[in-house]
Design a protein around this motif. Structure first.
Motif, PDB file in Angstrom:
ATOM      1  N   ASP A  84      70.569 -25.986  35.542  1.00 30.32           N
ATOM      2  CA  ASP A  84      69.192 -26.358  35.204  1.00 30.32           C
ATOM      3  C   ASP A  84      68.280 -26.063  36.382  1.00 30.32           C
ATOM      4  OD1 ASP A  84      69.470 -27.886  32.530  1.00 30.32           O
ATOM      5  OD2 ASP A  84      70.996 -28.809  33.796  1.00 30.32           O
ATOM      6  N   ILE A  85      67.080 -25.629  36.066  1.00 30.72           N
ATOM      7  CA  ILE A  85      66.061 -25.331  37.070  1.00 30.72           C
ATOM      8  C   ILE A  85      64.791 -26.058  36.662  1.00 30.72           C
ATOM      9  CG2 ILE A  85      64.811 -23.523  38.293  1.00 30.72           C
ATOM     10  CD1 ILE A  85      66.952 -21.533  37.242  1.00 30.72           C
ATOM     11  N   ASP A  86      64.148 -26.709  37.601  1.00 23.89           N
ATOM     12  CA  ASP A  86      62.917 -27.448  37.336  1.00 23.89           C
ATOM     13  C   ASP A  86      61.860 -26.517  36.746  1.00 23.89           C
ATOM     14  OD1 ASP A  86      60.595 -28.973  37.354  1.00 23.89           O
ATOM     15  OD2 ASP A  86      60.977 -29.855  39.322  1.00 23.89           O
ATOM     16  N   ALA A  87      61.443 -26.779  35.510  1.00 20.92           N
ATOM     17  CA  ALA A  87      60.499 -25.908  34.818  1.00 20.92           C
ATOM     18  C   ALA A  87      59.102 -25.975  35.409  1.00 20.92           C
ATOM     19  CB  ALA A  87      60.445 -26.286  33.335  1.00 20.92           C
ATOM     20  N   GLU A  88      58.845 -26.957  36.256  1.00 24.86           N
ATOM     21  CA  GLU A  88      57.516 -27.068  36.861  1.00 24.86           C
ATOM     22  C   GLU A  88      57.354 -26.177  38.091  1.00 24.86           C
ATOM     23  OE1 GLU A  88      56.529 -31.122  37.583  1.00 24.86           O
ATOM     24  OE2 GLU A  88      56.727 -31.719  35.477  1.00 24.86           O
ATOM     25  N   ARG A 128      64.028 -19.694  20.221  1.00 26.02           N
ATOM     26  CA  ARG A 128      63.151 -18.524  20.352  1.00 26.02           C
ATOM     27  C   ARG A 128      61.729 -18.812  19.882  1.00 26.02           C
ATOM     28  NH1 ARG A 128      68.123 -16.254  19.179  1.00 26.02           N
ATOM     29  NH2 ARG A 128      68.769 -14.540  20.559  1.00 26.02           N
ATOM     30  N   ASP A 129      61.563 -19.810  19.029  1.00 26.28           N
ATOM     31  CA  ASP A 129      60.239 -20.134  18.479  1.00 26.28           C
ATOM     32  C   ASP A 129      59.539 -21.254  19.238  1.00 26.28           C
ATOM     33  OD1 ASP A 129      60.654 -18.269  16.378  1.00 26.28           O
ATOM     34  OD2 ASP A 129      61.827 -19.756  15.283  1.00 26.28           O
ATOM     35  N   ASP A 130      60.229 -21.858  20.189  1.00 27.97           N
ATOM     36  CA  ASP A 130      59.670 -22.951  20.990  1.00 27.97           C
ATOM     37  C   ASP A 130      59.377 -22.401  22.383  1.00 27.97           C
ATOM     38  OD1 ASP A 130      59.382 -25.090  22.802  1.00 27.97           O
ATOM     39  OD2 ASP A 130      60.623 -26.414  21.577  1.00 27.97           O
ATOM     40  N   PRO A 131      58.103 -22.249  22.758  1.00 25.66           N
ATOM     41  CA  PRO A 131      57.771 -21.613  24.042  1.00 25.66           C
ATOM     42  C   PRO A 131      58.438 -22.275  25.247  1.00 25.66           C
ATOM     43  CG  PRO A 131      55.815 -21.791  22.674  1.00 25.66           C
ATOM     44  CD  PRO A 131      56.890 -22.560  21.967  1.00 25.66           C
ATOM     45  N   ALA A 132      58.470 -23.604  25.278  1.00 29.21           N
ATOM     46  CA  ALA A 132      59.072 -24.291  26.430  1.00 29.21           C
ATOM     47  C   ALA A 132      60.582 -24.060  26.479  1.00 29.21           C
ATOM     48  CB  ALA A 132      58.760 -25.785  26.363  1.00 29.21           C
ATOM     49  N   ALA A 133      61.235 -24.168  25.323  1.00 28.77           N
ATOM     50  CA  ALA A 133      62.684 -23.955  25.279  1.00 28.77           C
ATOM     51  C   ALA A 133      63.025 -22.516  25.634  1.00 28.77           C
ATOM     52  CB  ALA A 133      63.226 -24.303  23.898  1.00 28.77           C
ATOM     53  N   ARG A 134      62.234 -21.590  25.121  1.00 29.15           N
ATOM     54  CA  ARG A 134      62.506 -20.176  25.402  1.00 29.15           C
ATOM     55  C   ARG A 134      62.327 -19.865  26.888  1.00 29.15           C
ATOM     56  NH1 ARG A 134      61.070 -15.086  21.627  1.00 29.15           N
ATOM     57  NH2 ARG A 134      61.884 -13.456  22.990  1.00 29.15           N
ATOM     58  N   ALA A 135      61.280 -20.430  27.491  1.00 27.12           N
ATOM     59  CA  ALA A 135      61.045 -20.185  28.916  1.00 27.12           C
ATOM     60  C   ALA A 135      62.205 -20.722  29.757  1.00 27.12           C
ATOM     61  CB  ALA A 135      59.735 -20.833  29.339  1.00 27.12           C
ATOM     62  N   ALA A 136      62.729 -21.902  29.387  1.00 27.07           N
ATOM     63  CA  ALA A 136      63.833 -22.486  30.138  1.00 27.07           C
ATOM     64  C   ALA A 136      65.102 -21.646  29.992  1.00 27.07           C
ATOM     65  CB  ALA A 136      64.088 -23.915  29.664  1.00 27.07           C
ATOM     66  N   VAL A 137      65.383 -21.206  28.765  1.00 30.88           N
ATOM     67  CA  VAL A 137      66.564 -20.371  28.533  1.00 30.88           C
ATOM     68  C   VAL A 137      66.449 -19.072  29.315  1.00 30.88           C
ATOM     69  CG1 VAL A 137      67.818 -19.010  26.816  1.00 30.88           C
ATOM     70  CG2 VAL A 137      67.107 -21.350  26.271  1.00 30.88           C
ATOM     71  N   GLU A 138      65.292 -18.444  29.247  1.00 29.51           N
ATOM     72  CA  GLU A 138      65.127 -17.150  29.901  1.00 29.51           C
ATOM     73  C   GLU A 138      65.111 -17.266  31.420  1.00 29.51           C
ATOM     74  OE1 GLU A 138      61.708 -15.478  27.956  1.00 29.51           O
ATOM     75  OE2 GLU A 138      62.901 -14.790  26.223  1.00 29.51           O
ATOM     76  N   ALA A 139      64.651 -18.411  31.951  1.00 31.46           N
ATOM     77  CA  ALA A 139      64.704 -18.604  33.404  1.00 31.46           C
ATOM     78  C   ALA A 139      66.157 -18.652  33.875  1.00 31.46           C
ATOM     79  CB  ALA A 139      63.979 -19.887  33.790  1.00 31.46           C
ATOM     80  N   ARG A 140      66.998 -19.395  33.134  1.00 33.87           N
ATOM     81  CA  ARG A 140      68.412 -19.492  33.515  1.00 33.87           C
ATOM     82  C   ARG A 140      69.142 -18.165  33.323  1.00 33.87           C
ATOM     83  NH1 ARG A 140      67.742 -24.551  30.749  1.00 33.87           N
ATOM     84  NH2 ARG A 140      68.480 -23.560  28.821  1.00 33.87           N
TER      85      ARG A 140
END
Length: 324
Positions: A84-88, A128-140
């Motif tokens: 996990d990486i801090d999304a902020e 894929r349709d949830d911007p926050a979830a997608r950003a977190a997945v793609e960051a990891r």
């Protein structure tokens, strides 16, 4: 072990370290994941060790975390399942700190000369349709790919819930208990032919024979279940006793599951999968369980449809990454 890329260590005040012990679990849980509630028991049973749980922090703030898991106390790590990486954090800093943590911890945890354990992560079904979830997945996954990993498969996680109707036996198949290892392996071996399962395909791609791939699956997963093998069933044609397929209902460390279900190639396309899956579900439902878990590859559309017909709902997805 895959050689690690060069990881910069700028003087930015970030400390990367393992936990000092179970008393630091609350620090580790400042970032969150659906498996957080399992950590205490995993540490108590030896499925995790404090030195396998790492954090990156700055000024008391946890910026990222990572952890490995194994099947039993004393075993080497077999899966990387927390990352996990801090999304902020700014996107660039997420990538830099994430890679630094991943490579530093991997070098300390994975024994020299051993392959990196596969990374598996549960993610929302609509990620894929949830911007926050997608950003977190793609960051990891961006960090994983930078370290040399590649996506192996995306999977559907499925669940049957208590009270969901289970069809009564139709009589089109007869079921018997599995007698021993060879009894099941004799059917698992031909089932690997034409398999749509990405893990089985990957095993075969390494040069394993169908028999060797079946043995690997049995020994690395099925043999480890402590639930009764009397639950395991082989499906046969009534009268002739000709085998059609099998199902392995079981309980892992956390849930009752349909661990494996298969139909022999000569009997595929005749609807037998529904009856075989239903038998496995009936066996576990008779134990008064609140739920039964299962999973299948996103690309395995026939199996996904069979689970849906059997009353299983898709509550989550999973992604698996591997290092060559």
């Amino acid at each position: 072990m895959t050689s690690a890329p060069s990881v910069p260590t700028p003087d930015d005040g970030v400390t990367v370290r393992p936990l000092s012990g179970p008393d630091e679990l609350e620090l580790f849980r400042r970032l969150s994941y659906t498996l957080d509630h399992e950590l205490e028991d995993d540490l108590a049973t030896g499925r995790r060790r404090p030195e396998w749980l790492w954090i990156a922090q700055r000024d008391g703030r946890v910026l990222a975390r990572i952890a490995w898991w194994t099947t039993a106390d004393g075993e080497a790590p077999v899966a990387l399942d927390f990352f996990d990486i801090d999304a902020e954090l700014p996107v660039a800093e997420q990538a830099d700190i994430g890679l630094r943590l991943l490579e530093t911890a991997t070098a300390a945890v994975v024994p020299a000369g051993h392959p990196r354990p596969e990374y598996g992560r549960f993610i929302p079904p609509d990620w894929r349709d949830d911007p926050a979830a997608r950003a977190a997945v793609e960051a990891r996954t961006g960090v994983l790919e930078k370290s040399g990993a590649r996506l192996l498969v995306e999977r559907l996680r499925l669940e049957w819930r208590a009270g969901t109707p289970v069809p009564e036996p139709s009589g089109t198949l007869a079921f018997r208990q599995v007698t021993d290892r060879e009894d099941l392996l004799a059917l698992m071996t031909p089932v690997t032919a034409g398999t749509l399962d990405a893990h089985s395909q990957a095993d075969l791609a390494t040069g394993l024979s169908h028999r060797e791939a079946a043995e690997k699956h049995f020994d690395e997963e099925l043999a480890g279940f402590t639930s009764p093998r009397e639950w395991w069933r082989i499906a046969e044609l009534p009268g002739t006793g000709e085998p059609v397929g099998f199902v392995v209902p079981a309980r892992n460390n956390y849930h009752h599951i349909i661990a494996y279900v298969g139909v022999l190639p000569t009997h595929r396309g005749r609807g037998h999968i529904d009856e075989i899956l239903a038998e496995g579900t009936r066996i576990l439902a008779s134990q008064d369980v609140p739920r039964i878990r299962a999973a299948t590859d996103l690309a395995n559309v026939p199996m996904a449809k069979a689970f849906a017909r059997g009353g299983y709902v898709n509550f989550e997805r999973a992604i698996n990454y591997v290092w060559e």
